[in-house]
Write a protein that holds these residues in place. Sequence first.
Motif, PDB file in Angstrom:
ATOM      1  N   ALA A   1       2.357   6.219  -7.176  1.00 29.19           N
ATOM      2  CA  ALA A   1       1.405   7.232  -7.657  1.00 29.19           C
ATOM      3  C   ALA A   1       2.026   8.620  -7.580  1.00 29.19           C
ATOM      4  O   ALA A   1       1.812   9.449  -8.478  1.00 29.19           O
ATOM      5  N   ASP A   2       2.809   8.885  -6.537  1.00 31.51           N
ATOM      6  CA  ASP A   2       3.477  10.183  -6.422  1.00 31.51           C
ATOM      7  C   ASP A   2       4.497  10.386  -7.543  1.00 31.51           C
ATOM      8  O   ASP A   2       4.600  11.480  -8.110  1.00 31.51           O
ATOM      9  N   VAL A   3       5.257   9.332  -7.867  1.00 33.53           N
ATOM     10  CA  VAL A   3       6.235   9.425  -8.952  1.00 33.53           C
ATOM     11  C   VAL A   3       5.518   9.685 -10.278  1.00 33.53           C
ATOM     12  O   VAL A   3       5.926  10.543 -11.077  1.00 33.53           O
ATOM     13  N   HIS A   4       4.436   8.952 -10.505  1.00 33.34           N
ATOM     14  CA  HIS A   4       3.672   9.136 -11.739  1.00 33.34           C
ATOM     15  C   HIS A   4       3.092  10.544 -11.821  1.00 33.34           C
ATOM     16  O   HIS A   4       3.138  11.195 -12.874  1.00 33.34           O
ATOM     17  N   SER A   5       2.548  11.029 -10.709  1.00 31.58           N
ATOM     18  CA  SER A   5       1.983  12.374 -10.674  1.00 31.58           C
ATOM     19  C   SER A   5       3.061  13.429 -10.943  1.00 31.58           C
ATOM     20  O   SER A   5       2.819  14.404 -11.668  1.00 31.58           O
ATOM     21  N   THR A   6       4.248  13.228 -10.379  1.00 30.23           N
ATOM     22  CA  THR A   6       5.349  14.161 -10.620  1.00 30.23           C
ATOM     23  C   THR A   6       5.726  14.169 -12.091  1.00 30.23           C
ATOM     24  O   THR A   6       5.971  15.235 -12.676  1.00 30.23           O
ATOM     25  N   PHE A   7       5.769  12.986 -12.700  1.00 29.01           N
ATOM     26  CA  PHE A   7       6.116  12.903 -14.116  1.00 29.01           C
ATOM     27  C   PHE A   7       5.065  13.605 -14.977  1.00 29.01           C
ATOM     28  O   PHE A   7       5.390  14.308 -15.929  1.00 29.01           O
TER      29      PHE A   7
ATOM     30  N   ARG B   1       0.829  -1.210   0.000  1.00 26.24           N
ATOM     31  CA  ARG B   1       0.000   0.000   0.000  1.00 26.24           C
ATOM     32  C   ARG B   1       0.866   1.263   0.000  1.00 26.24           C
ATOM     33  O   ARG B   1       0.610   2.206  -0.754  1.00 26.24           O
ATOM     34  N   ILE B   2       1.905   1.271   0.831  1.00 28.79           N
ATOM     35  CA  ILE B   2       2.801   2.432   0.878  1.00 28.79           C
ATOM     36  C   ILE B   2       3.563   2.566  -0.438  1.00 28.79           C
ATOM     37  O   ILE B   2       3.711   3.668  -0.977  1.00 28.79           O
TER      38      ILE B   2
ATOM     39  N   LYS C   1      15.220   5.564 -12.341  1.00 29.52           N
ATOM     40  CA  LYS C   1      15.735   5.042 -11.071  1.00 29.52           C
ATOM     41  C   LYS C   1      14.621   4.979 -10.025  1.00 29.52           C
ATOM     42  O   LYS C   1      14.494   3.993  -9.287  1.00 29.52           O
ATOM     43  N   ALA C   2      13.788   6.021  -9.972  1.00 33.41           N
ATOM     44  CA  ALA C   2      12.670   6.040  -9.023  1.00 33.41           C
ATOM     45  C   ALA C   2      11.686   4.918  -9.323  1.00 33.41           C
ATOM     46  O   ALA C   2      11.215   4.225  -8.414  1.00 33.41           O
ATOM     47  N   CYS C   3      11.391   4.700 -10.596  1.00 35.62           N
ATOM     48  CA  CYS C   3      10.469   3.622 -10.974  1.00 35.62           C
ATOM     49  C   CYS C   3      11.053   2.252 -10.657  1.00 35.62           C
ATOM     50  O   CYS C   3      10.344   1.354 -10.207  1.00 35.62           O
ATOM     51  N   LYS C   4      12.351   2.100 -10.888  1.00 34.52           N
ATOM     52  CA  LYS C   4      13.016   0.825 -10.606  1.00 34.52           C
ATOM     53  C   LYS C   4      12.991   0.513  -9.107  1.00 34.52           C
ATOM     54  O   LYS C   4      12.854  -0.642  -8.710  1.00 34.52           O
ATOM     55  N   CYS C   5      13.087   1.540  -8.280  1.00 36.87           N
ATOM     56  CA  CYS C   5      13.061   1.354  -6.823  1.00 36.87           C
ATOM     57  C   CYS C   5      11.682   0.944  -6.322  1.00 36.87           C
ATOM     58  O   CYS C   5      11.553   0.496  -5.183  1.00 36.87           O
ATOM     59  N   LEU C   6      10.662   1.098  -7.152  1.00 37.94           N
ATOM     60  CA  LEU C   6       9.296   0.798  -6.728  1.00 37.94           C
ATOM     61  C   LEU C   6       8.650  -0.308  -7.563  1.00 37.94           C
ATOM     62  O   LEU C   6       7.444  -0.503  -7.502  1.00 37.94           O
TER      63      LEU C   6
END
Length: 197
Positions: free
Chosen positions: A109-115, A102-103, A134-139
């Motif tokens: 969703a925050d990464v997608h919204s930022t993009f 969930r977290i 890199k952010a997407c890979k971490c999630l």
Amino acid sequence: MKPSSTDKQKPAYGMASNCIYMSMRAWRECKSVLAIALGLVVCGVGGSLLDLFVVPAVLEAVGRGIRPGGLIRLILLFTLSMVLVQALRAYLAQNIILGRVRIRSGLSADVHSTFCRTSYPNIESPDYIQKMEKACKCLNTNYSAGEAIWNTMTDLITNFISFVIYLSLLAQAKPWMVLLCTALCAVGYFAGERIRS
């Protein structure tokens, strides 16, 4: 080029700030993750203490000349305690996954919204694209950094508490025992490093 003193402090600061951020995020989005993580720490410390005290307790009972039935009961009590602690730890480890997902989904969703909200020049910037990847890979998965941080935090806290307890127990021992334990730990560490390399 030698790293400056501020460069040496960045990894520790980064790790601490990441842990604080994830804890605050869990507090806002899914408090059960923190409660279960605390339960995992308690189970880890309890398991370490049971492992530490089982042999001395059995040897002391044998030294006092306890009857075979009493010795068997003592061994069964320790065995049952160890099994219960490990079972509870495994149960908690399975149940924490839902909160972690969930977290991680919220972070995704925050990464997608930022993009989606970024300015157009950033879309063509190689530096920005690399950071987003890199952010997407971490999630990406349950085993990526976005969730692995919880295992790291619980392990670090468990090991720290166990270390403090071991130190308090060693403080009551004779100095030659402390030196012997330190020497054996050093030998074990360097032997393990040599085997791994």
